[in-house]
Write a protein that holds these residues in place. Sequence first.
Motif, mmCIF file in Angstrom:
data_model
loop_
_atom_site.group_PDB
_atom_site.id
_atom_site.type_symbol
_atom_site.label_atom_id
_atom_site.label_comp_id
_atom_site.label_asym_id
_atom_site.label_seq_id
_atom_site.Cartn_x
_atom_site.Cartn_y
_atom_site.Cartn_z
ATOM 1 N N PHE A 1 -7.681 3.313 -4.337
ATOM 2 C CA PHE A 1 -6.929 3.683 -3.136
ATOM 3 C C PHE A 1 -6.601 2.478 -2.256
ATOM 4 C CE2 PHE A 1 -8.857 7.811 -4.164
ATOM 5 C CZ PHE A 1 -7.763 8.637 -4.017
ATOM 6 N N ALA B 1 0.751 5.005 -1.149
ATOM 7 C CA ALA B 1 -0.077 6.108 -1.641
ATOM 8 C C ALA B 1 0.410 7.416 -1.037
ATOM 9 C CB ALA B 1 -1.539 5.875 -1.271
ATOM 10 N N VAL C 1 -4.078 9.120 1.268
ATOM 11 C CA VAL C 1 -5.318 8.367 1.369
ATOM 12 C C VAL C 1 -6.323 9.298 2.052
ATOM 13 C CG1 VAL C 1 -6.463 6.343 2.323
ATOM 14 C CG2 VAL C 1 -4.100 6.168 1.511
ATOM 15 N N TRP D 1 0.870 -1.179 0.000
ATOM 16 C CA TRP D 1 0.000 0.000 0.000
ATOM 17 C C TRP D 1 0.900 1.220 0.000
ATOM 18 C CZ3 TRP D 1 -3.949 1.619 4.371
ATOM 19 C CH2 TRP D 1 -4.956 2.406 3.804
#
Length: 209
Positions: A156, A112, A115, A110
């Motif tokens: 996402f 990103a 978020v 994950w």
Amino acid sequence: IQDAVYYEDASPDPVEFSNTLKVMTWNIRFGAGRIPFFGDSCGDRVLMTETETIEYLQAIADYIDTMAIKPDILLLQEVDISSKRSAYVNQLQWLLNNTHFNYSVYASMWDAEIVPSDGLGKVDVGNAILSRWKITDAERIKLPLRTDQDALTQYFYLRRNILKAKIALPITEDFYAVDIHATAFATDDTKQKHIDKYKEVLEALNDQG
């Protein structure tokens, strides 16, 4: 398939092989201990302070380094590398520098820049393999995405993976560690797909001897 990211301890410990091998796996929940985080449906906390993060990491390191435990190889899940929720502490490098391990590899699940949900912000979390011996040939093998989510949520959401690495044990040149953090909440057939892929990777290694 992508290359994994390599890490090393700043001051490697001497290594001896005593004809036994201890391997441990642990989902460390991004070093959050018992904090009731919103993502686990058990609370409403979103962010930890740096002090909290280090305190929990120290507790994890103390447990790993006890003589009764002290694994030679450690498979970790949910390790934060650069996440707002854990005060941007690189938990993998911190654990390397504060335990008996010398080498590690990492595969993000994950990553990103932001978020938007609940003020979570930047996240980089994934799987890691720590070893007393040198690690080579490390690969991040992607797992199928969930199909039970709308397009925005999936954009996402997590990119789960298998982390495979070769470890230079003194007794063999063909020892691999294979780490997985499969889906937990999928309501479609993604769980089975992840199990099947993991089995495929293991069988391929077995066929190579």
